[in-house]
Scaffold this active site. Sequence first.
Site, PDB file in Angstrom:
ATOM      1  N   GLU A   1       0.918  -0.629   0.265  1.00  0.00           N
ATOM      2  CA  GLU A   1       0.182   0.010  -0.025  1.00  0.00           C
ATOM      3  C   GLU A   1       0.726   1.211   0.014  1.00  0.00           C
ATOM      4  OE1 GLU A   1      -2.982  -0.527   2.913  1.00  0.00           O
ATOM      5  OE2 GLU A   1      -4.542  -1.591   1.704  1.00  0.00           O
TER       6      GLU A   1
ATOM      7  N   GLU B   1     -10.738  -5.242   8.125  1.00  0.00           N
ATOM      8  CA  GLU B   1      -9.891  -3.953   8.742  1.00  0.00           C
ATOM      9  C   GLU B   1      -8.866  -3.940   7.840  1.00  0.00           C
ATOM     10  OE1 GLU B   1      -7.548  -0.566   9.941  1.00  0.00           O
ATOM     11  OE2 GLU B   1      -9.320  -0.925  10.149  1.00  0.00           O
TER      12      GLU B   1
ATOM     13  N   GLY C   1      -7.881 -14.631  -1.800  1.00  0.00           N
ATOM     14  CA  GLY C   1      -8.632 -14.196  -1.728  1.00  0.00           C
ATOM     15  C   GLY C   1     -10.177 -13.567  -1.400  1.00  0.00           C
TER      16      GLY C   1
ATOM     17  N   ASN D   1      -6.546   1.642  -5.786  1.00  0.00           N
ATOM     18  CA  ASN D   1      -6.066   0.501  -6.711  1.00  0.00           C
ATOM     19  C   ASN D   1      -7.259  -0.705  -7.007  1.00  0.00           C
ATOM     20  OD1 ASN D   1      -5.330  -2.218  -6.158  1.00  0.00           O
ATOM     21  ND2 ASN D   1      -5.338  -2.328  -4.058  1.00  0.00           N
TER      22      ASN D   1
ATOM     23  N   TYR E   1     -13.645  -6.909  -6.263  1.00  0.00           N
ATOM     24  CA  TYR E   1     -15.089  -6.605  -5.551  1.00  0.00           C
ATOM     25  C   TYR E   1     -15.941  -6.268  -5.681  1.00  0.00           C
ATOM     26  CZ  TYR E   1     -11.139  -5.610  -1.727  1.00  0.00           C
ATOM     27  OH  TYR E   1      -9.899  -5.675  -1.046  1.00  0.00           O
TER      28      TYR E   1
END
Length: 157
Positions: free
Chosen positions: A25, A82, A96, A123, A130
């Site tokens: 990140e 989180e 994932g 990202n 997602y």
Amino acid sequence: MTIRPATPADVATLRRLIVDLAVYEREPDAVKATEADLHAALFGARPIAEAVIAEQDGTPVGLAIFFTSFSTWEGKGGLYLEDLFVVPEARGQGIGKALLVHLAGIAVARGHARFEWQVLDWNAPAIGFYAALGAEAQDAWTKMRVDGAALARLAAG
């Protein structure tokens, strides 16, 4: 691949994976949490979060750290993710997705109204991933944070 709850023996592994996530990140020096901090948060007298670990052949390849949130509108709890991380060499193998499915199952089993998380706006691969799973961006909300000296000032009134 298996997914299992983290144990106190996993704290060093969890911290290593959290550092790897921070590097991904673009915040390689941002992790302040020590192993003792993680142990207290996850396994102390009053745990405030939970973690699961994804393993391939007994080797940790991913993690999810989550906690319970609350919706006043729904009057029910929610599951807040989180951190989700899969090591680069294990990506593209469904780990994932398996972690998200696992957490969705926990949310449903606990009677939660929601399963939420944040993703960095740069990202694009994660955002697309997602969305393909049915997640919807909550663009009408702006994340706010008070920390460090500003938190101390606010607490002092």
